[in-house]
Design a protein around this motif. Structure first.
Motif, PDB file in Angstrom:
ATOM      1  N   CYS A 109      75.503  27.287 -49.103  1.00 56.58           N
ATOM      2  CA  CYS A 109      74.314  26.442 -48.891  1.00 56.58           C
ATOM      3  C   CYS A 109      73.064  27.067 -49.500  1.00 56.58           C
ATOM      4  O   CYS A 109      72.107  26.366 -49.823  1.00 56.58           O
ATOM      5  CB  CYS A 109      74.083  26.223 -47.399  1.00 56.58           C
ATOM      6  N   ASN A 110      73.073  28.397 -49.602  1.00 57.08           N
ATOM      7  CA  ASN A 110      71.891  29.120 -50.065  1.00 57.08           C
ATOM      8  C   ASN A 110      71.921  29.446 -51.550  1.00 57.08           C
ATOM      9  O   ASN A 110      71.107  30.230 -52.026  1.00 57.08           O
ATOM     10  CB  ASN A 110      71.742  30.415 -49.259  1.00 57.08           C
ATOM     11  N   ILE A 111      72.872  28.857 -52.279  1.00 59.12           N
ATOM     12  CA  ILE A 111      72.971  29.121 -53.715  1.00 59.12           C
ATOM     13  C   ILE A 111      72.272  28.012 -54.493  1.00 59.12           C
ATOM     14  O   ILE A 111      72.687  26.849 -54.446  1.00 59.12           O
ATOM     15  CB  ILE A 111      74.435  29.228 -54.156  1.00 59.12           C
ATOM     16  N   ALA A 112      71.179  28.357 -55.146  1.00 61.16           N
ATOM     17  CA  ALA A 112      70.475  27.471 -56.084  1.00 61.16           C
ATOM     18  C   ALA A 112      70.258  26.070 -55.505  1.00 61.16           C
ATOM     19  O   ALA A 112      70.042  25.901 -54.308  1.00 61.16           O
ATOM     20  CB  ALA A 112      71.233  27.413 -57.405  1.00 61.16           C
ATOM     21  N   ARG A 188      72.068  36.273 -44.450  1.00 60.11           N
ATOM     22  CA  ARG A 188      70.636  36.219 -44.750  1.00 60.11           C
ATOM     23  C   ARG A 188      70.439  36.448 -46.249  1.00 60.11           C
ATOM     24  O   ARG A 188      71.035  37.340 -46.840  1.00 60.11           O
ATOM     25  CB  ARG A 188      69.873  37.305 -43.984  1.00 60.11           C
ATOM     26  N   LYS A 189      69.582  35.630 -46.834  1.00 63.93           N
ATOM     27  CA  LYS A 189      69.249  35.760 -48.250  1.00 63.93           C
ATOM     28  C   LYS A 189      67.742  35.844 -48.392  1.00 63.93           C
ATOM     29  O   LYS A 189      67.010  35.039 -47.804  1.00 63.93           O
ATOM     30  CB  LYS A 189      69.788  34.570 -49.045  1.00 63.93           C
ATOM     31  N   SER A 199      68.558  36.592 -56.274  1.00 62.22           N
ATOM     32  CA  SER A 199      67.923  36.917 -55.007  1.00 62.22           C
ATOM     33  C   SER A 199      67.512  38.389 -54.989  1.00 62.22           C
ATOM     34  O   SER A 199      68.002  39.203 -55.775  1.00 62.22           O
ATOM     35  CB  SER A 199      68.884  36.639 -53.854  1.00 62.22           C
ATOM     36  N   ILE A 200      66.605  38.728 -54.086  1.00 58.83           N
ATOM     37  CA  ILE A 200      66.254  40.129 -53.874  1.00 58.83           C
ATOM     38  C   ILE A 200      67.361  40.819 -53.095  1.00 58.83           C
ATOM     39  O   ILE A 200      67.810  41.913 -53.439  1.00 58.83           O
ATOM     40  CB  ILE A 200      64.914  40.241 -53.115  1.00 58.83           C
ATOM     41  N   LEU A 201      67.825  40.151 -52.031  1.00 62.42           N
ATOM     42  CA  LEU A 201      68.856  40.707 -51.172  1.00 62.42           C
ATOM     43  C   LEU A 201      69.719  39.595 -50.599  1.00 62.42           C
ATOM     44  O   LEU A 201      69.228  38.487 -50.312  1.00 62.42           O
ATOM     45  CB  LEU A 201      68.230  41.459 -49.998  1.00 62.42           C
ATOM     46  N   THR A 202      70.983  39.864 -50.423  1.00 66.99           N
ATOM     47  CA  THR A 202      71.857  39.009 -49.629  1.00 66.99           C
ATOM     48  C   THR A 202      72.618  39.923 -48.670  1.00 66.99           C
ATOM     49  O   THR A 202      73.189  40.932 -49.084  1.00 66.99           O
ATOM     50  CB  THR A 202      72.852  38.212 -50.494  1.00 66.99           C
ATOM     51  N   ILE A 203      72.593  39.553 -47.399  1.00 67.44           N
ATOM     52  CA  ILE A 203      73.172  40.395 -46.356  1.00 67.44           C
ATOM     53  C   ILE A 203      74.026  39.532 -45.449  1.00 67.44           C
ATOM     54  O   ILE A 203      73.610  38.436 -45.041  1.00 67.44           O
ATOM     55  CB  ILE A 203      72.064  41.090 -45.538  1.00 67.44           C
ATOM     56  N   ASN A 276      65.619  46.701 -42.326  1.00 63.94           N
ATOM     57  CA  ASN A 276      64.911  45.945 -41.291  1.00 63.94           C
ATOM     58  C   ASN A 276      65.678  44.689 -40.891  1.00 63.94           C
ATOM     59  O   ASN A 276      65.774  44.353 -39.705  1.00 63.94           O
ATOM     60  CB  ASN A 276      63.513  45.570 -41.783  1.00 63.94           C
ATOM     61  N   ILE A 277      66.221  43.982 -41.883  1.00 66.33           N
ATOM     62  CA  ILE A 277      66.996  42.774 -41.577  1.00 66.33           C
ATOM     63  C   ILE A 277      68.242  43.135 -40.780  1.00 66.33           C
ATOM     64  O   ILE A 277      68.577  42.481 -39.776  1.00 66.33           O
ATOM     65  CB  ILE A 277      67.370  42.030 -42.869  1.00 66.33           C
ATOM     66  N   LEU A 278      68.938  44.166 -41.214  1.00 66.60           N
ATOM     67  CA  LEU A 278      70.167  44.559 -40.524  1.00 66.60           C
ATOM     68  C   LEU A 278      69.882  45.020 -39.100  1.00 66.60           C
ATOM     69  O   LEU A 278      70.635  44.683 -38.176  1.00 66.60           O
ATOM     70  CB  LEU A 278      70.875  45.660 -41.307  1.00 66.60           C
ATOM     71  N   MET A 279      68.812  45.772 -38.890  1.00 69.51           N
ATOM     72  CA  MET A 279      68.493  46.216 -37.530  1.00 69.51           C
ATOM     73  C   MET A 279      68.182  45.030 -36.634  1.00 69.51           C
ATOM     74  O   MET A 279      68.558  45.022 -35.447  1.00 69.51           O
ATOM     75  CB  MET A 279      67.316  47.198 -37.566  1.00 69.51           C
ATOM     76  N   THR A 280      67.525  44.011 -37.179  1.00 62.20           N
ATOM     77  CA  THR A 280      67.240  42.806 -36.394  1.00 62.20           C
ATOM     78  C   THR A 280      68.522  42.078 -36.022  1.00 62.20           C
ATOM     79  O   THR A 280      68.720  41.675 -34.869  1.00 62.20           O
ATOM     80  CB  THR A 280      66.322  41.859 -37.183  1.00 62.20           C
ATOM     81  N   GLU A 281      69.409  41.905 -36.998  1.00 62.21           N
ATOM     82  CA  GLU A 281      70.667  41.217 -36.736  1.00 62.21           C
ATOM     83  C   GLU A 281      71.555  42.027 -35.798  1.00 62.21           C
ATOM     84  O   GLU A 281      72.204  41.475 -34.897  1.00 62.21           O
ATOM     85  CB  GLU A 281      71.416  40.947 -38.056  1.00 62.21           C
ATOM     86  N   LEU A 282      71.581  43.338 -35.977  1.00 61.80           N
ATOM     87  CA  LEU A 282      72.441  44.189 -35.151  1.00 61.80           C
ATOM     88  C   LEU A 282      71.921  44.281 -33.724  1.00 61.80           C
ATOM     89  O   LEU A 282      72.708  44.495 -32.786  1.00 61.80           O
ATOM     90  CB  LEU A 282      72.565  45.575 -35.773  1.00 61.80           C
ATOM     91  N   ALA A 283      70.620  44.115 -33.532  1.00 57.36           N
ATOM     92  CA  ALA A 283      70.077  44.068 -32.166  1.00 57.36           C
ATOM     93  C   ALA A 283      70.673  42.886 -31.426  1.00 57.36           C
ATOM     94  O   ALA A 283      70.985  42.967 -30.231  1.00 57.36           O
ATOM     95  CB  ALA A 283      68.554  43.969 -32.214  1.00 57.36           C
ATOM     96  N   THR A 284      70.862  41.774 -32.135  1.00 55.34           N
ATOM     97  CA  THR A 284      71.497  40.604 -31.527  1.00 55.34           C
ATOM     98  C   THR A 284      72.965  40.887 -31.224  1.00 55.34           C
ATOM     99  O   THR A 284      73.476  40.553 -30.156  1.00 55.34           O
ATOM    100  CB  THR A 284      71.395  39.393 -32.474  1.00 55.34           C
ATOM    101  N   VAL A 285      73.652  41.517 -32.189  1.00 52.38           N
ATOM    102  CA  VAL A 285      75.059  41.847 -31.986  1.00 52.38           C
ATOM    103  C   VAL A 285      75.236  42.752 -30.765  1.00 52.38           C
ATOM    104  O   VAL A 285      76.089  42.488 -29.902  1.00 52.38           O
ATOM    105  CB  VAL A 285      75.635  42.559 -33.238  1.00 52.38           C
ATOM    106  N   LEU A 286      74.437  43.802 -30.680  1.00 52.53           N
ATOM    107  CA  LEU A 286      74.603  44.792 -29.629  1.00 52.53           C
ATOM    108  C   LEU A 286      73.957  44.389 -28.321  1.00 52.53           C
ATOM    109  O   LEU A 286      74.280  44.921 -27.261  1.00 52.53           O
ATOM    110  CB  LEU A 286      74.024  46.139 -30.088  1.00 52.53           C
ATOM    111  N   GLY A 287      73.021  43.434 -28.386  1.00 45.14           N
ATOM    112  CA  GLY A 287      72.282  43.059 -27.192  1.00 45.14           C
ATOM    113  C   GLY A 287      72.863  41.920 -26.417  1.00 45.14           C
ATOM    114  O   GLY A 287      72.274  41.489 -25.419  1.00 45.14           O
ATOM    115  N   GLU A 288      74.002  41.404 -26.826  1.00 43.49           N
ATOM    116  CA  GLU A 288      74.601  40.261 -26.123  1.00 43.49           C
ATOM    117  C   GLU A 288      75.006  40.623 -24.702  1.00 43.49           C
ATOM    118  O   GLU A 288      75.121  39.758 -23.837  1.00 43.49           O
ATOM    119  CB  GLU A 288      75.803  39.744 -26.900  1.00 43.49           C
ATOM    120  N   GLU A 289      75.246  41.928 -24.471  1.00 38.47           N
ATOM    121  CA  GLU A 289      75.628  42.347 -23.128  1.00 38.47           C
ATOM    122  C   GLU A 289      74.405  42.523 -22.223  1.00 38.47           C
ATOM    123  O   GLU A 289      74.550  42.765 -21.033  1.00 38.47           O
ATOM    124  CB  GLU A 289      76.370  43.702 -23.197  1.00 38.47           C
TER     125      GLU A 289
END
Length: 290
Positions: A109-112, A188-189, A199-203, A276-289
């Motif tokens: 969906c995020n391609i061009a 995330r793109k 793109s600058i980054l794709t994660i 920064n993007i990964l830490m934000t996403e990983l906070a969600t992953v690890l914070g579900e508990e």
């Protein structure tokens, strides 16, 4: 039947070969100066940036055996198999993709723009070695099927990306194993603007927790620009450990993601954005508990 067609652009004559069989395609690509092309969108991007077009193109669009999306079931293992010449637009709407590979659908969906997605192929995106679908495919633990000379190889996408591709290859197929129930993911793109530019980054990431809330697995893919995407295996290992130090995790992301600088963005900036993007996403992953 083989068709040779001559096109003229500027002052260069471009020869277009159009094989109808895979063996013909491999035979007709005689050297590194000849380029495989399907949708041609990446070639257009290079041309618009000033890169000269190659003298000879091997047009793969008549290789119908490399088109389509199917399901393969072998015992307890099921996979979505995507022909390399399947368009990005087809990947967006196919029921098997929507059900079993929504993370890749999100990436597509995020391609061009729609016009590009209607022509661009999933194989071309992956074979470029820098495509925006690759981080998602790494997170999905995808496999690739390749023809190199007269041999066929099947390996994980990550193993293939770690190889220095010096020999001409033809990407035939991409396979994605069905994700276990309860698997989650993110994509995330980051780009400079909405345009037909790299793109600058794709994660991307995919993970699953067990009944006790511990990670059963997590896979993280990072790419973008002309950077060959990678799996952050060191970060994955830390996340599956018994204890977690956030500062150490952040520094590990910076250390493991080796990027580059260009006239617009420095390597340090790209690395910090990724962290920064990964830490934000990983906070969600690890914070579900909680």
């Amino acid at each position: 039947m083989k068709i040779n067609q001559e096109l003229t652009q500027s002052k260069s004559d471009i020869i277009v070969k159009q094989p109808v069989l895979i063996d013909e395609a491999l035979i007709q690509k005689k050297d590194s100066q000849e380029v495989f092309v399907a949708g041609g969108t990446l070639l257009q991007l290079h041309w618009e940036s000033g890169t000269p077009l190659p003298h000879t193109l091997v047009d793969l669009s008549f290789l119908n055996q490399l088109k389509g999306i199917t399901c393969q079931e072998l015992g307890d293992t099921s996979k979505v198999k995507i022909g390399a010449l399947t368009t990005i637009a087809e990947c967006l709407s196919h029921p098997l993709m929507v059900k079993h590979a929504p993370l890749l659908v999100n990436a597509c969906c995020n391609i061009a723009a729609p016009a590009v997605r209607n022509r661009a192929t999933i194989g071309g995106n992956v074979a470029s070695l820098v495509g925006d679908t690759i981080p998602a495919l790494l997170a999905l633990n995808a496999e690739v099927k390749l023809a190199i000379k007269e041999d066929i190889y099947v390996m994980s996408l990550w193993d293939w990306l770690k190889i220095n591709q010096q020999q001409p290859f033809l990407l035939l197929e991409i396979s994605i194993p069905f994700s276990p129930i309860g698997t989650k993911g993110f994509y995330r793109k980051v780009g400079r603007r909405e345009a037909f530019i790299p793109s600058i980054l794709t994660i991307s990431g995919q993970w699953k927790k067990d009944d006790d809330g511990k990670l059963q697995f997590i896979r993280l893919g990072v790419g973008g620009g002309s950077h060959r995407p990678i799996r952050l295996e060191g970060v994955e290992l830390i996340l599956k450990g018994e204890t977690l130090n956030k500062k150490f995790l952040y520094q590990t992301i910076l250390d493991e993601f080796q990027s580059y600088s260009d006239p617009f963005i420095s390597e340090a900036y790209r690395k910090k954005v990724a962290a920064n993007i990964l830490m934000t996403e990983l906070a969600t992953v690890l914070g579900e508990e909680g």
